[in-house]
Design an enzyme around this catalytic site. Structure first.
Site, PDB file in Angstrom:
ATOM      1  CE  LYS A 141      -1.420  -4.435   3.277  1.00 40.70           C
ATOM      2  NZ  LYS A 141      -1.712  -5.761   2.739  1.00 40.70           N
ATOM      3  CB  SER A 147      -0.852  -0.033   1.273  1.00 37.18           C
ATOM      4  OG  SER A 147      -1.356   1.242   1.540  1.00 37.18           O
ATOM      5  CE1 TYR A 156      -3.642  -2.349   5.309  1.00 36.03           C
ATOM      6  CE2 TYR A 156      -3.347  -0.056   4.656  1.00 36.03           C
ATOM      7  CZ  TYR A 156      -3.546  -1.387   4.321  1.00 36.03           C
ATOM      8  OH  TYR A 156      -3.635  -1.755   3.004  1.00 36.03           O
TER       9      TYR A 156
HETATM   10  N1  LIG Z   1      -8.681  -1.306  -1.128  1.00 39.26           N
HETATM   11  C1  LIG Z   1      -7.712  -0.452  -0.857  1.00 39.26           C
HETATM   12  O1  LIG Z   1      -7.935   0.748  -0.778  1.00 39.26           O
HETATM   13  C2  LIG Z   1      -6.297  -0.953  -0.683  1.00 39.26           C
HETATM   14  C3  LIG Z   1      -5.234  -0.026  -0.810  1.00 39.26           C
HETATM   15  C4  LIG Z   1      -3.933  -0.503  -0.630  1.00 39.26           C
HETATM   16  C5  LIG Z   1      -3.699  -1.835  -0.333  1.00 39.26           C
HETATM   17  N2  LIG Z   1      -4.755  -2.694  -0.206  1.00 39.26           N
HETATM   18  C6  LIG Z   1      -4.487  -4.086   0.147  1.00 39.26           C
HETATM   19  O2  LIG Z   1      -4.991  -4.926  -0.879  1.00 39.26           O
HETATM   20  C7  LIG Z   1      -5.459  -6.142  -0.316  1.00 39.26           C
HETATM   21  C8  LIG Z   1      -6.867  -6.395  -0.797  1.00 39.26           C
HETATM   22  O3  LIG Z   1      -7.659  -5.268  -0.465  1.00 39.26           O
HETATM   23  P1  LIG Z   1      -9.228  -5.252  -0.680  1.00 39.26           P
HETATM   24  O4  LIG Z   1      -9.621  -3.820  -0.804  1.00 39.26           O
HETATM   25  O5  LIG Z   1      -9.605  -6.211  -1.722  1.00 39.26           O
HETATM   26  O6  LIG Z   1      -9.703  -5.764   0.749  1.00 39.26           O
HETATM   27  P2  LIG Z   1     -10.949  -6.686   1.129  1.00 39.26           P
HETATM   28  O7  LIG Z   1     -11.132  -6.562   2.596  1.00 39.26           O
HETATM   29  O8  LIG Z   1     -12.096  -6.395   0.241  1.00 39.26           O
HETATM   30  O9  LIG Z   1     -10.385  -8.130   0.764  1.00 39.26           O
HETATM   31  C9  LIG Z   1      -9.565  -8.857   1.633  1.00 39.26           C
HETATM   32  C10 LIG Z   1     -10.118 -10.271   1.679  1.00 39.26           C
HETATM   33  O10 LIG Z   1      -9.287 -11.039   2.553  1.00 39.26           O
HETATM   34  C11 LIG Z   1     -10.114 -11.804   3.404  1.00 39.26           C
HETATM   35  N3  LIG Z   1      -9.325 -12.013   4.623  1.00 39.26           N
HETATM   36  C12 LIG Z   1      -9.005 -11.106   5.580  1.00 39.26           C
HETATM   37  N4  LIG Z   1      -8.260 -11.682   6.526  1.00 39.26           N
HETATM   38  C13 LIG Z   1      -8.089 -12.974   6.167  1.00 39.26           C
HETATM   39  C14 LIG Z   1      -7.418 -14.086   6.740  1.00 39.26           C
HETATM   40  N5  LIG Z   1      -6.769 -13.969   7.902  1.00 39.26           N
HETATM   41  N6  LIG Z   1      -7.450 -15.265   6.105  1.00 39.26           N
HETATM   42  C15 LIG Z   1      -8.121 -15.401   4.929  1.00 39.26           C
HETATM   43  N7  LIG Z   1      -8.779 -14.384   4.347  1.00 39.26           N
HETATM   44  C16 LIG Z   1      -8.761 -13.195   4.959  1.00 39.26           C
HETATM   45  C17 LIG Z   1     -11.385 -11.009   3.595  1.00 39.26           C
HETATM   46  O11 LIG Z   1     -12.494 -11.801   3.928  1.00 39.26           O
HETATM   47  C18 LIG Z   1     -11.542 -10.356   2.228  1.00 39.26           C
HETATM   48  O12 LIG Z   1     -12.324 -11.151   1.365  1.00 39.26           O
HETATM   49  C19 LIG Z   1      -5.340  -6.015   1.194  1.00 39.26           C
HETATM   50  O13 LIG Z   1      -4.166  -6.662   1.608  1.00 39.26           O
HETATM   51  C20 LIG Z   1      -5.217  -4.512   1.401  1.00 39.26           C
HETATM   52  O14 LIG Z   1      -4.479  -4.198   2.554  1.00 39.26           O
HETATM   53  C21 LIG Z   1      -6.046  -2.291  -0.390  1.00 39.26           C
END
Ligand SMILES: NC(=O)c1ccc[n+]([C@@H]2O[C@H](COP(=O)([O-])OP(=O)(O)OC[C@H]3O[C@@H](n4cnc5c(N)ncnc54)[C@H](O)[C@@H]3O)[C@@H](O)[C@H]2O)c1
Length: 355
Positions: A171, A142, A167
């Site tokens: 990362k 991120s 958070y």
């Molecule tokens: N969406 C954003 O703005 C953003 C920005 C930067 C980085 N990210 C990173 O990208 C990744 C995906 O983001 P997203 O927006 O799709 O998030 P999201 O929460 O929609 O998806 C994450 C998924 O992981 C699952 N999950 C969480 N903990 C878990 C565990 N311990 N075991 C198995 N499954 C688990 C959740 O049920 C969910 O389906 C994340 O790592 C997030 O930190 C997201």
């Protein structure tokens, strides 16, 4: 080995070859759309998701769009037995690691949960990957690792010593672990992708982000105001030294982001080692500019009030995404209007389903 999925000899596959890919968090906002793209590219996809921020029904949507089945395992990435079973059953070549907790605000309240899920979860996964000799990983990092950026646009050379919340720090810890792993064993192929602000939805309107609580991010909030689920938007801070006083961010269409992941996979096919890349558009957009673009596209007025700055928010942050362009041949192409249109279509679908 699971029938129908193949594992080619490493380095011999091209775009038409099949790989078995484990997608952790594959029912989430970004992971689900990555699954569609991977299946459409001909890969076998196995999702591991604990449903902590997603629903089982997402699987059907993925399969509907992709026109092919995926395997779904409900489980936690910290469950080593579950990982062992999956790696024994499917002959994975690659892991896309999306699973994790992602709210900066929440991470301040429950930091241990964040380190446990994001750091310990990744460690369990890496240990199993090592045991199974699966050494190719695409990791969701991120832009929050940059904290308050000293220079804008933000290049990968910017300091990452001081993320603003647990958070972001979780990362960064993972990024450091991955860099150390790659130094210790040159066979690993790792891409750390630092996302800026993913928004929008799948153009089919079948997949998108549907926060279970009041959204903390701007676009999900705007669409809910537009649909009447929320009354009005609060704009936090109008006295920043930016184009119109409001905060500036780099919004990237989730489909562009997904294409960045496929480009990273192609890159790792030919290159071992460790890369860290920004995935953004390179364009800064203010809060007011986003609101106006949304209003133009949808012809819906977004009522808003202006309030004090929110603690921890930076004035402006956007990416220099030229390294990803040079190394992956990837560039975000979708416009702000595309992001608004797709986010709005998704919100309307969500409303229809819930009515
Ligand atoms: N969406 C954003 O703005 C953003 C920005 C930067 C980085 N990210 C990173 O990208 C990744 C995906 O983001 P997203 O927006 O799709 O998030 P999201 O929460 O929609 O998806 C994450 C998924 O992981 C699952 N999950 C969480 N903990 C878990 C565990 N311990 N075991 C198995 N499954 C688990 C959740 O049920 C969910 O389906 C994340 O790592 C997030 O930190 C997201």
């Amino acid at each position: 080995m699971h029938k129908g999925f193949l594992r080619p000899v490493y380095g011999s596959y091209g775009v038409d070859s099949l790989l078995n890919i484990l997608v952790t968090g594959g029912l989430g906002y970004i992971g689900s759309q990555a699954c569609v793209a991977l299946v459409q590219a001909g890969h076998g996809v196995v999702v591991l998701d604990d449903l902590s921020n997603s629903q089982r029904s997402v699987r059907e949507q993925i399969e509907k769009i992709a026109g092919s089945e995926i395997h779904l395992e409900i489980g936690d990435i910290r469950d080593e037995e579950c990982l062992c079973r999956l790696f024994n059953e499917f002959n994975f070549s690659v892991v896309f690691h999306f699973a994790g907790l992602k709210s900066p605000l929440e991470s301040v309240a429950v930091p241990v949960d964040y380190y446990d899920c994001n750091v310990n979860g990744t460690l369990s996964l890496l240990k199993q990957m090592k045991r199974s000799q699966v050494k190719t990983l695409v990791f969701s990092s991120s832009a929050s690792v940059y904290g308050i950026p000293a220079e804008i646009p933000v290049t990968e050379k910017n300091s990452v010593t001081n993320p603003s919340h647990p958070y972001g720090r979780s990362k960064l810890v993972v990024e450091n672990i991955l860099a150390d792993l790659s130094s210790a064993d040159r066979e690993w192929r790792i891409a750390c992708l630092r996302y800026f602000n993913p928004v929008g939805a799948h153009p089919s309107g079948l997949l998108g982000e549907n926060p279970q609580t009041i959204p903390c991010n701007l676009m999900p909030y705007i669409v809910r105001v537009a649909s009447g689920r929320l009354e009005k938007l609060s704009v936090f801070g109008v006295d920043y030294s930016t184009v119109d006083g409001t905060g500036v961010r780099d919004y990237i269409h989730v489909q562009d982001l997904v294409e960045g992941h496929l480009a990273a996979l192609n890159y790792l096919e030919c290159n071992s080692g460790f890369i860290t890349l920004n995935l953004g558009t390179g364009q800064g957009v203010s809060v007011l500019q986003l609101i106006h673009e949304f209003e133009n596209v949808t012809e819906i007025k977004i009522p808003f009030v202006t309030t004090e700055r929110r603690a921890g928010d930076v004035a402006e942050c956007w990416a220099d995404a030229s390294l990803a362009e040079n190394m992956l041949g990837w560039k975000a192409t979708r416009t702000l209007a595309d992001m608004c249109r797709d986010a709005w279509r998704w919100e309307q679908q969500c409303l229809q389903k819930s009515s």
